[in-house]
Structure formats: C-alpha cells, structure tokens
Write a protein that holds these residues in place. Structure first.
Motif, PDB file in Angstrom:
ATOM      1  N   LEU A   9      -5.165 -10.996  -7.744  1.00 18.80           N
ATOM      2  CA  LEU A   9      -6.243  -9.811  -8.137  1.00 18.80           C
ATOM      3  C   LEU A   9      -5.660  -8.594  -8.305  1.00 18.80           C
ATOM      4  CD1 LEU A   9      -8.885 -11.008  -5.583  1.00 18.80           C
ATOM      5  CD2 LEU A   9      -9.214 -11.034  -8.165  1.00 18.80           C
ATOM      6  N   THR A  10      -4.691  -8.185  -7.609  1.00 14.76           N
ATOM      7  CA  THR A  10      -3.930  -7.003  -7.817  1.00 14.76           C
ATOM      8  C   THR A  10      -3.213  -6.954  -9.245  1.00 14.76           C
ATOM      9  OG1 THR A  10      -3.605  -6.916  -5.476  1.00 14.76           O
ATOM     10  CG2 THR A  10      -2.114  -5.497  -6.897  1.00 14.76           C
ATOM     11  N   LEU A  11      -2.620  -8.049  -9.223  1.00 16.39           N
ATOM     12  CA  LEU A  11      -1.799  -8.383 -10.803  1.00 16.39           C
ATOM     13  C   LEU A  11      -2.840  -8.287 -11.727  1.00 16.39           C
ATOM     14  CD1 LEU A  11       0.965 -10.643  -9.568  1.00 16.39           C
ATOM     15  CD2 LEU A  11       1.284  -8.384 -10.016  1.00 16.39           C
ATOM     16  N   SER A  12      -3.957  -8.788 -11.750  1.00  9.75           N
ATOM     17  CA  SER A  12      -4.651  -8.611 -12.722  1.00  9.75           C
ATOM     18  C   SER A  12      -5.107  -7.303 -13.200  1.00  9.75           C
ATOM     19  CB  SER A  12      -6.165  -9.522 -12.631  1.00  9.75           C
ATOM     20  OG  SER A  12      -7.130  -8.591 -11.616  1.00  9.75           O
ATOM     21  N   ARG A  13      -5.171  -6.328 -12.275  1.00  6.99           N
ATOM     22  CA  ARG A  13      -5.345  -4.871 -12.469  1.00  6.99           C
ATOM     23  C   ARG A  13      -4.141  -4.194 -13.591  1.00  6.99           C
ATOM     24  NH1 ARG A  13      -6.522  -4.230  -7.530  1.00  6.99           N
ATOM     25  NH2 ARG A  13      -5.089  -2.963  -6.839  1.00  6.99           N
ATOM     26  N   ILE A  14      -3.070  -4.593 -13.411  1.00 13.45           N
ATOM     27  CA  ILE A  14      -1.809  -4.374 -14.417  1.00 13.45           C
ATOM     28  C   ILE A  14      -2.162  -5.076 -15.669  1.00 13.45           C
ATOM     29  CG2 ILE A  14       0.560  -4.593 -14.392  1.00 13.45           C
ATOM     30  CD1 ILE A  14       0.663  -3.954 -11.366  1.00 13.45           C
ATOM     31  N   VAL A  15      -2.445  -6.088 -15.545  1.00 12.51           N
ATOM     32  CA  VAL A  15      -2.651  -7.259 -16.829  1.00 12.51           C
ATOM     33  C   VAL A  15      -3.799  -6.671 -17.732  1.00 12.51           C
ATOM     34  CG1 VAL A  15      -3.105  -9.414 -17.774  1.00 12.51           C
ATOM     35  CG2 VAL A  15      -1.419  -9.111 -15.833  1.00 12.51           C
ATOM     36  N   SER A  60       0.675  -9.182   2.503  1.00 11.92           N
ATOM     37  CA  SER A  60       1.940  -9.276   2.323  1.00 11.92           C
ATOM     38  C   SER A  60       2.521  -8.124   1.644  1.00 11.92           C
ATOM     39  CB  SER A  60       2.122 -10.603   0.833  1.00 11.92           C
ATOM     40  OG  SER A  60       1.353  -9.779  -0.266  1.00 11.92           O
ATOM     41  N   ASN A  61       3.771  -8.101   2.004  1.00 12.82           N
ATOM     42  CA  ASN A  61       4.472  -6.771   1.505  1.00 12.82           C
ATOM     43  C   ASN A  61       4.348  -6.433  -0.048  1.00 12.82           C
ATOM     44  OD1 ASN A  61       5.578  -6.446   4.098  1.00 12.82           O
ATOM     45  ND2 ASN A  61       7.388  -7.664   3.792  1.00 12.82           N
ATOM     46  N   LEU A  62       4.375  -7.705  -0.871  1.00 16.53           N
ATOM     47  CA  LEU A  62       4.095  -7.651  -2.165  1.00 16.53           C
ATOM     48  C   LEU A  62       2.715  -6.968  -2.328  1.00 16.53           C
ATOM     49  CD1 LEU A  62       5.114  -8.174  -4.983  1.00 16.53           C
ATOM     50  CD2 LEU A  62       3.964 -10.337  -4.854  1.00 16.53           C
ATOM     51  N   GLY A  63       1.709  -7.349  -1.796  1.00 17.08           N
ATOM     52  CA  GLY A  63       0.309  -6.673  -1.849  1.00 17.08           C
ATOM     53  C   GLY A  63       0.379  -5.494  -1.327  1.00 17.08           C
ATOM     54  N   VAL A  69       0.286   0.566  -6.468  1.00 18.03           N
ATOM     55  CA  VAL A  69       1.123   0.829  -7.919  1.00 18.03           C
ATOM     56  C   VAL A  69       0.071   0.472  -8.861  1.00 18.03           C
ATOM     57  CG1 VAL A  69       3.130  -0.189  -9.205  1.00 18.03           C
ATOM     58  CG2 VAL A  69       3.205   0.472  -6.913  1.00 18.03           C
ATOM     59  N   ALA A  70      -0.714  -0.405  -8.928  1.00 20.27           N
ATOM     60  CA  ALA A  70      -1.611  -1.064  -9.666  1.00 20.27           C
ATOM     61  C   ALA A  70      -2.510  -0.059 -10.102  1.00 20.27           C
ATOM     62  CB  ALA A  70      -2.397  -2.427  -9.412  1.00 20.27           C
ATOM     63  N   ASP A  71      -3.159   0.638  -9.006  1.00 20.95           N
ATOM     64  CA  ASP A  71      -4.087   1.663  -9.151  1.00 20.95           C
ATOM     65  C   ASP A  71      -3.504   2.902  -9.939  1.00 20.95           C
ATOM     66  OD1 ASP A  71      -5.664   0.007  -7.112  1.00 20.95           O
ATOM     67  OD2 ASP A  71      -5.400   1.350  -5.714  1.00 20.95           O
ATOM     68  N   LYS A  72      -2.451   3.292  -9.527  1.00 16.86           N
ATOM     69  CA  LYS A  72      -2.046   4.405 -10.289  1.00 16.86           C
ATOM     70  C   LYS A  72      -1.665   4.276 -11.682  1.00 16.86           C
ATOM     71  CE  LYS A  72       0.066   6.274  -5.852  1.00 16.86           C
ATOM     72  NZ  LYS A  72      -1.235   5.949  -5.166  1.00 16.86           N
ATOM     73  N   LEU A  73      -1.016   2.928 -11.919  1.00 13.63           N
ATOM     74  CA  LEU A  73      -0.680   2.635 -13.281  1.00 13.63           C
ATOM     75  C   LEU A  73      -2.184   2.559 -14.027  1.00 13.63           C
ATOM     76  CD1 LEU A  73       1.740  -0.388 -12.858  1.00 13.63           C
ATOM     77  CD2 LEU A  73       2.278   2.150 -13.921  1.00 13.63           C
ATOM     78  N   VAL A 106       2.459  11.963  -3.767  1.00 13.13           N
ATOM     79  CA  VAL A 106       2.241  11.111  -2.452  1.00 13.13           C
ATOM     80  C   VAL A 106       2.890  10.023  -2.336  1.00 13.13           C
ATOM     81  CG1 VAL A 106       0.086   9.589  -1.602  1.00 13.13           C
ATOM     82  CG2 VAL A 106      -0.116  12.171  -2.418  1.00 13.13           C
ATOM     83  N   SER A 107       3.284   9.168  -3.719  1.00 13.07           N
ATOM     84  CA  SER A 107       3.963   8.142  -3.587  1.00 13.07           C
ATOM     85  C   SER A 107       5.572   8.390  -3.038  1.00 13.07           C
ATOM     86  CB  SER A 107       4.182   7.679  -5.246  1.00 13.07           C
ATOM     87  OG  SER A 107       3.093   7.024  -5.429  1.00 13.07           O
ATOM     88  N   GLY A 108       5.957   9.413  -3.427  1.00 16.25           N
ATOM     89  CA  GLY A 108       7.278   9.933  -3.007  1.00 16.25           C
ATOM     90  C   GLY A 108       7.252  10.098  -1.400  1.00 16.25           C
ATOM     91  N   LEU A 109       6.218  10.687  -0.882  1.00 17.30           N
ATOM     92  CA  LEU A 109       6.069  11.118   0.646  1.00 17.30           C
ATOM     93  C   LEU A 109       6.106   9.549   1.329  1.00 17.30           C
ATOM     94  CD1 LEU A 109       3.561  14.085   0.590  1.00 17.30           C
ATOM     95  CD2 LEU A 109       6.122  13.877   1.463  1.00 17.30           C
ATOM     96  N   ARG A 110       5.116   8.701   0.791  1.00  8.38           N
ATOM     97  CA  ARG A 110       4.848   7.608   1.378  1.00  8.38           C
ATOM     98  C   ARG A 110       6.084   6.671   1.684  1.00  8.38           C
ATOM     99  NH1 ARG A 110      -0.931   6.936  -0.526  1.00  8.38           N
ATOM    100  NH2 ARG A 110      -2.130   7.441   1.560  1.00  8.38           N
ATOM    101  N   GLU A 111       6.932   6.828   0.504  1.00  6.60           N
ATOM    102  CA  GLU A 111       8.171   6.005   0.568  1.00  6.60           C
ATOM    103  C   GLU A 111       9.044   6.767   1.529  1.00  6.60           C
ATOM    104  OE1 GLU A 111      11.923   5.090  -2.626  1.00  6.60           O
ATOM    105  OE2 GLU A 111      10.026   5.398  -3.328  1.00  6.60           O
ATOM    106  N   TYR A 112       9.175   8.064   1.609  1.00  9.68           N
ATOM    107  CA  TYR A 112      10.160   8.776   2.537  1.00  9.68           C
ATOM    108  C   TYR A 112       9.861   8.326   3.858  1.00  9.68           C
ATOM    109  CZ  TYR A 112      12.203  12.613   5.435  1.00  9.68           C
ATOM    110  OH  TYR A 112      12.845  12.960   6.421  1.00  9.68           O
ATOM    111  N   LEU A 113       8.334   8.522   4.016  1.00  9.77           N
ATOM    112  CA  LEU A 113       7.777   8.349   5.617  1.00  9.77           C
ATOM    113  C   LEU A 113       8.163   7.084   5.921  1.00  9.77           C
ATOM    114  CD1 LEU A 113       4.738  10.886   5.447  1.00  9.77           C
ATOM    115  CD2 LEU A 113       6.978  11.219   6.670  1.00  9.77           C
ATOM    116  N   ALA A 114       7.903   6.201   4.991  1.00  8.67           N
ATOM    117  CA  ALA A 114       8.141   4.606   5.412  1.00  8.67           C
ATOM    118  C   ALA A 114       9.550   4.326   6.061  1.00  8.67           C
ATOM    119  CB  ALA A 114       7.760   3.774   4.174  1.00  8.67           C
ATOM    120  N   GLU A 115      10.469   5.157   5.598  1.00  2.00           N
ATOM    121  CA  GLU A 115      11.805   4.757   6.052  1.00  2.00           C
ATOM    122  C   GLU A 115      11.913   5.376   7.483  1.00  2.00           C
ATOM    123  OE1 GLU A 115      14.753   6.677   3.318  1.00  2.00           O
ATOM    124  OE2 GLU A 115      14.019   5.576   1.706  1.00  2.00           O
TER     125      GLU A 115
END
Length: 187
Positions: A9-15, A60-63, A69-73, A106-115
C-alpha cells in the motif's frame, strides 16, 4: 517484507505519482476529477497501510522508512506540478516553498535524532497542518471542475496559506526539539 500488504500500500502511493501528475493534463474536467480521485485514493492507502501494519503485526523497518518518504514524494510532486500549471500562483509559492523546506528540515532532524535514539513524535498541531495541506491540495486539484459553482482554487490557496503558517509553527517546534538534543550532545 516488501510483499506485505502494508508495504505494498505504501509503495502504491509512489507508483501512483506519475499517473496522478499525467492525469492533470487530461482534457476538460477529467484533468481535475481523475487526479483528485487518485490523490484521495493515495490518502486512503496512507491510512490503511498503518492500520494493517498495526492490526496484523506487520510493521517493518522498510515500512517505517517508506511511509513518510511516500507522503513527502506525493505532496512535493503534486505541489510542483500545480505550480507549473498555474493553480499555485506567484504569492502562493511562499507557503508551498515553506511546506517543502519544512519537510526537508524535519526529515533531516528525524534522521539525526534517530542516531541518538531520540523519537520525534508528530504533534497535534502538525496533524492539523497536514489536514489543511491535504484539503488545500484537494481543492487545487479539483478546482477547475467546479469553477462555475464556487471558487475552489481560492479555497485551496487560502488553505495552502493556513498550512504554510502552521508549517512555520510546527517546523520551529521540531527545530527547537532537535537543537535541544544537539546542544546537549555538544556539552
């Protein structure tokens, strides 16, 4: 896990993105109704992927990675094309640009804070921002088809400004949270 229902379903948003964008160039009212329908369907998949992932324990980690990412794209590509076809005019570029910049921040902050293993939960105000943004895009997509009944484009533009204003506020909140952790780490 790529073949799990939530991830599909997530990938369908990108497709659907190229189909949605191309459908904006269909003749007549089809150029409004078809992209609006595809955007709404994509929004429904956004709800359903999370629901099914939790309901059937298929997170899942993929999800977790692909969902935002799908939302932002989807939002970024639709905003870009709406600018290109003139449904987002000169002054309305300001909130559209603010929305896109905040998403990158926000994407950058989330990536940094995840570390740092620090979560950054979505605030209620951010949910209101997303709601205004979604309704703005819906009115901007479908607007020309209802041109004779009411000014949906104007409503979409006003809602884009509402979303842009909320974006500044929520972006500041997220940045403040991120800076707090960055400063604590540097101490």
């Amino acid at each position: 896990m790529l073949s799990s229902l939530p991830n599909l379903l997530t990938l369908s948003r990108i497709v659907v993105i190229p189909l949605l964008l191309a459908s904006l160039f269909l003749p007549g009212d089809l150029g409004s109704w078809v992209p609006l329908g595809l955007f709404i369907a994509a929004g429904i998949t956004d709800f359903l992927d999370g629901y099914f992932a939790r309901r059937y324990r298929q997170t899942s980690n993929l999800g977790r990675f692909m969902d935002p990412v799908a939302d932002k794209l989807l939002v970024a590509s639709v905003l870009f094309v709406l600018v290109g076809i003139g449904r987002i005019g000169e002054w309305d570029l300001i909130p559209a640009t603010i929305i896109l910049c905040r998403e990158i921040l926000v994407s950058g902050l989330r990536e940094y804070l995840a570390e740092l293993r620090v979560g950054m939960p979505v605030s209620k105000l951010a949910k209101w921002k997303t709601t205004a943004q979604i309704f703005a895009i819906c009115f901007l997509l479908g607007g020309p088809a209802v041109e004779g009944q009411f000014d949906a484009i104007l409503i979409g533009q006003v809602l884009l400004w509402v979303a842009g204003s909320l974006t500044v506020w929520t972006g500041y909140d997220y940045l403040r949270l991120g800076l707090k952790h960055m400063m604590a780490e540097g101490s």
